[in-house]
Design a protein around this motif. Structure first.
Motif, PDB file in Angstrom:
ATOM      1  N   ARG A  34       0.832  -1.199   0.000  1.00  0.00           N
ATOM      2  CA  ARG A  34       0.000   0.000   0.000  1.00  0.00           C
ATOM      3  C   ARG A  34       0.871   1.255   0.000  1.00  0.00           C
ATOM      4  N   ARG A  35       1.939   1.226   0.768  1.00  0.00           N
ATOM      5  CA  ARG A  35       2.851   2.375   0.792  1.00  0.00           C
ATOM      6  C   ARG A  35       3.500   2.575  -0.575  1.00  0.00           C
ATOM      7  N   ALA A  36       3.935   1.507  -1.200  1.00  0.00           N
ATOM      8  CA  ALA A  36       4.546   1.618  -2.527  1.00  0.00           C
ATOM      9  C   ALA A  36       3.534   2.122  -3.551  1.00  0.00           C
ATOM     10  N   ALA A  37       2.301   1.634  -3.468  1.00  0.00           N
ATOM     11  CA  ALA A  37       1.250   2.086  -4.384  1.00  0.00           C
ATOM     12  C   ALA A  37       0.944   3.559  -4.150  1.00  0.00           C
ATOM     13  N   ASP A  38       0.894   3.969  -2.888  1.00  0.00           N
ATOM     14  CA  ASP A  38       0.651   5.365  -2.553  1.00  0.00           C
ATOM     15  C   ASP A  38       1.760   6.247  -3.121  1.00  0.00           C
ATOM     16  N   LYS A  39       2.998   5.805  -2.969  1.00  0.00           N
ATOM     17  CA  LYS A  39       4.130   6.569  -3.494  1.00  0.00           C
ATOM     18  C   LYS A  39       4.037   6.686  -5.011  1.00  0.00           C
ATOM     19  N   LEU A  40       3.746   5.603  -5.685  1.00  0.00           N
ATOM     20  CA  LEU A  40       3.623   5.612  -7.140  1.00  0.00           C
ATOM     21  C   LEU A  40       2.494   6.537  -7.584  1.00  0.00           C
ATOM     22  N   LEU A  41       1.368   6.463  -6.899  1.00  0.00           N
ATOM     23  CA  LEU A  41       0.225   7.313  -7.229  1.00  0.00           C
ATOM     24  C   LEU A  41       0.582   8.779  -7.062  1.00  0.00           C
ATOM     25  N   ARG A  42       1.196   9.136  -5.946  1.00  0.00           N
ATOM     26  CA  ARG A  42       1.507  10.531  -5.692  1.00  0.00           C
ATOM     27  C   ARG A  42       2.596  11.051  -6.608  1.00  0.00           C
ATOM     28  N   GLU A  43       3.538  10.199  -6.991  1.00  0.00           N
ATOM     29  CA  GLU A  43       4.538  10.611  -7.981  1.00  0.00           C
ATOM     30  C   GLU A  43       3.859  10.889  -9.323  1.00  0.00           C
ATOM     31  N   THR A  44       2.859  10.090  -9.664  1.00  0.00           N
ATOM     32  CA  THR A  44       2.114  10.293 -10.904  1.00  0.00           C
ATOM     33  C   THR A  44       1.351  11.611 -10.860  1.00  0.00           C
ATOM     34  N   ILE A  45       0.664  11.867  -9.754  1.00  0.00           N
ATOM     35  CA  ILE A  45      -0.094  13.114  -9.610  1.00  0.00           C
ATOM     36  C   ILE A  45       0.858  14.314  -9.669  1.00  0.00           C
ATOM     37  N   ALA A  46       1.947  14.268  -8.928  1.00  0.00           N
ATOM     38  CA  ALA A  46       2.895  15.389  -8.902  1.00  0.00           C
ATOM     39  C   ALA A  46       3.492  15.625 -10.283  1.00  0.00           C
ATOM     40  N   GLY A  47       3.835  14.561 -10.982  1.00  0.00           N
ATOM     41  CA  GLY A  47       4.389  14.703 -12.331  1.00  0.00           C
ATOM     42  C   GLY A  47       3.404  15.356 -13.283  1.00  0.00           C
ATOM     43  N   ARG A  48       2.151  14.937 -13.175  1.00  0.00           N
ATOM     44  CA  ARG A  48       1.111  15.526 -14.037  1.00  0.00           C
ATOM     45  C   ARG A  48       0.962  17.014 -13.764  1.00  0.00           C
ATOM     46  N   PHE A  49       0.958  17.405 -12.501  1.00  0.00           N
ATOM     47  CA  PHE A  49       0.790  18.813 -12.167  1.00  0.00           C
ATOM     48  C   PHE A  49       2.051  19.628 -12.442  1.00  0.00           C
ATOM     49  N   ASP A  50       3.217  19.006 -12.389  1.00  0.00           N
ATOM     50  CA  ASP A  50       4.441  19.693 -12.812  1.00  0.00           C
ATOM     51  C   ASP A  50       4.330  20.078 -14.288  1.00  0.00           C
ATOM     52  N   ALA A  51       3.847  19.139 -15.106  1.00  0.00           N
ATOM     53  CA  ALA A  51       3.685  19.414 -16.539  1.00  0.00           C
ATOM     54  C   ALA A  51       2.672  20.530 -16.774  1.00  0.00           C
ATOM     55  N   LEU A  52       1.584  20.528 -15.996  1.00  0.00           N
ATOM     56  CA  LEU A  52       0.590  21.594 -16.131  1.00  0.00           C
ATOM     57  C   LEU A  52       1.192  22.947 -15.729  1.00  0.00           C
ATOM     58  N   GLY A  53       1.995  22.953 -14.685  1.00  0.00           N
ATOM     59  CA  GLY A  53       2.663  24.190 -14.262  1.00  0.00           C
ATOM     60  C   GLY A  53       3.617  24.710 -15.329  1.00  0.00           C
ATOM     61  N   GLN A  54       4.306  23.817 -16.009  1.00  0.00           N
ATOM     62  CA  GLN A  54       5.210  24.224 -17.096  1.00  0.00           C
ATOM     63  C   GLN A  54       4.415  24.837 -18.250  1.00  0.00           C
ATOM     64  N   ARG A  55       3.255  24.291 -18.475  1.00  0.00           N
ATOM     65  CA  ARG A  55       2.406  24.828 -19.539  1.00  0.00           C
ATOM     66  C   ARG A  55       1.948  26.255 -19.200  1.00  0.00           C
ATOM     67  N   ILE A  56       1.627  26.494 -17.927  1.00  0.00           N
ATOM     68  CA  ILE A  56       1.239  27.847 -17.513  1.00  0.00           C
ATOM     69  C   ILE A  56       2.429  28.795 -17.637  1.00  0.00           C
ATOM     70  N   SER A  57       3.621  28.335 -17.283  1.00  0.00           N
ATOM     71  CA  SER A  57       4.815  29.170 -17.416  1.00  0.00           C
ATOM     72  C   SER A  57       5.036  29.571 -18.875  1.00  0.00           C
ATOM     73  N   ALA A  58       4.761  28.651 -19.793  1.00  0.00           N
ATOM     74  CA  ALA A  58       4.874  28.976 -21.220  1.00  0.00           C
ATOM     75  C   ALA A  58       3.857  30.048 -21.609  1.00  0.00           C
ATOM     76  N   LEU A  59       2.648  29.963 -21.034  1.00  0.00           N
ATOM     77  CA  LEU A  59       1.644  30.994 -21.305  1.00  0.00           C
ATOM     78  C   LEU A  59       2.092  32.347 -20.756  1.00  0.00           C
TER      79      LEU A  59
END
Length: 177
Positions: A34-59
């Motif tokens: 469960r801890r490993a799954a939680d870590k994987l999930l949160r890394e996925t969420i953080a990565g997705r939002f990092d990409a969205l933040g980069q897109r806003i920086s481009a704007l």
């Protein structure tokens, strides 16, 4: 959510599978998974939002090049909220009640946490649509409203993560010593 947990369990090595059959050890392995799954999930969420933040920086760069300096600070408010959210997701402790933790999560509470996790993933789609609206509104009178909507969506992400934390801290039962 079960797909992520399943992925972690499928990737166990032979030794863990063998120890999973030892009486009493399976619960420990399940918590570790469960801890490993939680870590994987949160890394996925953080990565997705990092990409969205980069897109806003481009704007923001586009706004500067188009002479829209007055909107850059407004858009920065959304960026700051998304970074705050991403940092909270990335730095929160992993797992749902480990072996020696003071808080234990029961299965109903774990299901609620999984529902919040799903909503965090889905909120990325809402933020992406809000970014699309900002991009479409560039150079129009609707830019201010689009930026406000994006900032509100970013705030909703923070609030959703706060609610998830409340479930963990207030909904869980203290462990018996």
């Amino acid at each position: 959510m079960s797909d992520i947990l399943g992925r972690v369990m499928d990737e166990q090595d032979l030794f863990k599978k063998l120890l999973g059959k030892v009486p009493g050890f399976k619960g420990y392995v399940d918590r570790t998974n469960r801890r490993a799954a939680d870590k994987l999930l949160r890394e996925t969420i953080a990565g997705r939002f990092d990409a969205l933040g980069q897109r806003i920086s481009a704007l923001q760069r586009d706004l500067i090049s188009q002479g829209g300096l007055s909107w850059v600070d407004d858009l920065e408010a959304a960026v700051i909220k998304l970074r705050t959210f991403t940092d909270r997701v990335r730095t929160a402790s992993y797992g749902y009640a480990g072996f020696f933790d003071a808080v234990k999560i029961n299965s109903d509470e774990l299901a609620m946490i999984y529902q919040y996790d799903l909503s965090l993933l889905e909120s990325g789609d809402e933020v992406e649509r809000a970014i699309d609206n900002v991009e479409a509104a560039m150079g129009t009178d609707g830019l201010g409203a689009a930026i406000r909507q994006l900032t509100q969506q970013a705030q909703k992400c923070i609030e959703a993560f706060d609610k998830r934390t409340e479930v963990i801290l207030s909904g869980a039962k203290p462990a018996q010593a």
